[in-house]
Write an enzyme that holds these catalytic residues in place. Structure first.
Site, mmCIF file in Angstrom:
data_model
loop_
_atom_site.group_PDB
_atom_site.id
_atom_site.type_symbol
_atom_site.label_atom_id
_atom_site.label_comp_id
_atom_site.label_asym_id
_atom_site.label_seq_id
_atom_site.Cartn_x
_atom_site.Cartn_y
_atom_site.Cartn_z
ATOM 1 N N CYS A 132 -20.477 -1.287 -1.775
ATOM 2 C CA CYS A 132 -20.679 -2.047 -3.019
ATOM 3 C C CYS A 132 -21.941 -1.680 -3.775
ATOM 4 O O CYS A 132 -21.874 -1.208 -4.918
ATOM 5 C CB CYS A 132 -20.681 -3.550 -2.708
ATOM 6 S SG CYS A 132 -19.085 -4.181 -2.141
ATOM 7 N N PHE A 181 -31.824 -11.438 1.769
ATOM 8 C CA PHE A 181 -31.994 -10.085 1.233
ATOM 9 C C PHE A 181 -33.460 -9.722 1.046
ATOM 10 O O PHE A 181 -33.801 -8.910 0.183
ATOM 11 C CB PHE A 181 -31.206 -9.904 -0.071
ATOM 12 C CG PHE A 181 -29.718 -9.841 0.139
ATOM 13 C CD1 PHE A 181 -29.069 -8.628 0.262
ATOM 14 C CD2 PHE A 181 -28.975 -11.005 0.254
ATOM 15 C CE1 PHE A 181 -27.702 -8.566 0.474
ATOM 16 C CE2 PHE A 181 -27.616 -10.962 0.474
ATOM 17 C CZ PHE A 181 -26.980 -9.735 0.588
ATOM 18 N N ALA A 214 -37.059 -5.964 5.087
ATOM 19 C CA ALA A 214 -37.401 -4.568 4.845
ATOM 20 C C ALA A 214 -36.617 -3.652 5.771
ATOM 21 O O ALA A 214 -36.338 -3.996 6.920
ATOM 22 C CB ALA A 214 -38.898 -4.357 5.043
ATOM 23 N N GLY A 215 -36.261 -2.478 5.274
ATOM 24 C CA GLY A 215 -35.497 -1.536 6.076
ATOM 25 C C GLY A 215 -35.435 -0.175 5.419
ATOM 26 O O GLY A 215 -36.257 0.157 4.551
ATOM 27 N N ASP A 233 0.855 -1.190 0.000
ATOM 28 C CA ASP A 233 0.000 0.000 0.000
ATOM 29 C C ASP A 233 0.888 1.237 0.000
ATOM 30 O O ASP A 233 1.933 1.261 0.663
ATOM 31 C CB ASP A 233 -0.917 0.011 1.230
ATOM 32 C CG ASP A 233 -2.152 0.865 1.026
ATOM 33 O OD1 ASP A 233 -3.255 0.306 0.876
ATOM 34 O OD2 ASP A 233 -2.013 2.114 1.005
ATOM 35 N N GLU A 289 -19.394 -7.447 4.403
ATOM 36 C CA GLU A 289 -18.772 -6.795 5.551
ATOM 37 C C GLU A 289 -19.409 -7.338 6.830
ATOM 38 O O GLU A 289 -20.619 -7.462 6.936
ATOM 39 C CB GLU A 289 -18.944 -5.278 5.459
ATOM 40 C CG GLU A 289 -18.171 -4.687 4.291
ATOM 41 C CD GLU A 289 -18.165 -3.174 4.309
ATOM 42 O OE1 GLU A 289 -17.977 -2.588 5.392
ATOM 43 O OE2 GLU A 289 -18.338 -2.575 3.234
#
Length: 436
Positions: free
Chosen positions: A263, A252, A255-256, A30, A155
């Site tokens: 991504c 998936f 609901a939210g 890096d 994640e």
């Protein structure tokens, strides 16, 4: 096998540490000296459960090292992974590939042996062709193959996803590339993890298609949640009812307040731009992007409605619990909490917030929000509590204490982590998503 991982961010560091754990010799490279210095000190640049210990174990075993010197890092490596960022480009929404191409140029100029160059970064269709051209034009005398190997890491569960993947996708145009990649992933191949070999352009598109499809599922169930509220249905039962169909699946379908993160937002936008460039419109994905963006502000208005609407909100206080786009990460990129907080502060609401991991990154994004040391400090004297991220810490709040601290027992649960009947019995004015 020696592997070089150029880029020590989320994808590069997790992938590099996992490859080292498989027994490979891995060098993470890096340009950010401070990041490399922190890694040498055992300090992770990101929050990911278990990553610090995984890195420490492999550093101690001598399989994982860090450097800022690319020429030194790639020397003798059979596989050189490019794992740098590809953010949305300002102005047009295309993926910014400048970091990918810069790495390809530097690799070509410093390559000292034959190697496979692997794009691990999420890149649009055709990027591998350009990387191959850059390497060829750099004048390297060594045999190279350019391979696409997209990541599918969630994640908060990235290590497990890497070590026990649903599939490994490898886009290669020659046997040299396929042979080296078989050796790279041999430990997983022995565990019978499915490996899909495709052409390079197909592999590049698989990543975008996967993320766009998952974003579509999220957006679809969010729209069904809105309909459930209108007709008096329960979106959680709808999710279970359709998710039990094997053709649809249950994942998936929660609901939210909309999707966010590193991504889905940038990848759906990049897919739209690619489709436009090739004159092949993706109308469904276009609708998904628009609906998701509008939903985030709509969730802010939902909180405002709970405290008397926009006109009566000024001067009131709301406690926001959860700021990151999902639990078990410190990632604030495109988090719905940003739009929710902005909607509230625009209406003159005082916002106090708490998140177990994301507050340091949230502060510059939410300058008008007060960050608190725990959820109860945020809740004190609040006219409403809004749960925006479903951290485990919020699933078992001391509700009696919450009720005694808050100015009013009003809760807006944007993640449906509590039961409506139970909350009403406890004396809360409770609002959730898609549950009437």
């Amino acid at each position: 096998m020696k592997i070089a991982m150029v880029g020590s961010g989320y994808v590069g560091l997790v992938s590099g540490a996992c490859f080292a754990d498989f027994g490979h010799e891995v060098v993470c490279i890096d340009k950010d000296q401070s990041k490399i210095d922190r890694l040498h000190d055992g300090i992770m640049p990101i929050y990911e459960p278990g990553l610090d210990q995984l890195v420490a174990n492999n550093v101690k075993a001598g399989r994982l090292t860090f450097t800022t010197d690319l020429a030194e890092g790639i020397a003798g490596a059979s596989a050189i992974f490019i794992a740098v960022g590809t953010p949305s480009r300002r102005g047009d929404g295309h993926a910014d590939l400048s970091f990918v191409y810069a790495v390809a140029q530097e690799v070509g100029q410093n390559l000292s042996n034959e190697a496979v160059i692997v794009t691990k970064s999420t890149v649009p269709v055709g990027t591998g062709d350009e990387v191959e051209r850059i390497l060829r034009d750099s004048g390297t005398a060594h045999r190279v193959a350019v391979v696409s190997n997209p990541e599918f890491l969630r994640e908060g569960a990235a290590i497990d996803d890497f070590k026990r993947p649903d599939r490994i996708v490898i886009g290669a145009e020659d046997e040299f590339g396929r042979e080296v990649m078989r050796e790279v992933y041999r430990p997983l191949f022995l565990n019978e993890s499915p490996i899909l070999f495709t052409g390079r352009r197909t592999s590049e598109l698989i990543k975008y298609a996967a993320n766009a499809f998952l974003a579509t599922k999220i957006t679809f169930i969010n729209e069904m949640a809105d309909l459930c509220e209108k007709v008096g249905a329960n979106v959680q039962d709808v999710s279970r009812g359709i998710g039990m169909d094997n053709r649809i699946g249950s994942k998936f379908l929660h609901a939210g307040p909309g999707y966010g993160g590193s991504c889905f937002p940038k990848d759906t936008l990049a897919l739209l731009k690619t489709a436009e460039d090739y004159d092949s419109p993706t109308r469904i994905v276009e609708a998904v992007v628009k609906v998701n963006e509008s939903r985030k502000r709509a969730m802010g208005r939902k909180v405002l409605d709970a405290i008397g609407g926009h006109d009566g909100a000024r001067g009131k206080k709301v406690a926001l619990l959860g700021l990151t786009f999902k639990p078990n990460t410190d990632d604030m990129r495109d988090s719905p909490a940003i739009a929710v907080a902005q909607t509230l502060t625009d209406a003159g609401v005082e916002v106090a917030a708490y998140d177990p991991e994301g507050m340091d990154l949230a502060k510059p994004l939410m300058p008008d929000v007060t960050m608190c040391s725990d959820p109860y400090e945020a809740i004190e004297d609040a006219d409403a509590i809004a749960i925006v991220t479903e951290w485990d810490a919020f699933r078992a709040l001391d509700l009696a204490r919450v009720k005694s601290l808050a100015k009013a027992p009003v809760m807006v649960d944007l993640r449906n982590i509590y039961r409506p009947d139970d909350m009403r019995e406890r004396g809360f004015a409770y609002t959730s998503i898609g549950r009437g």
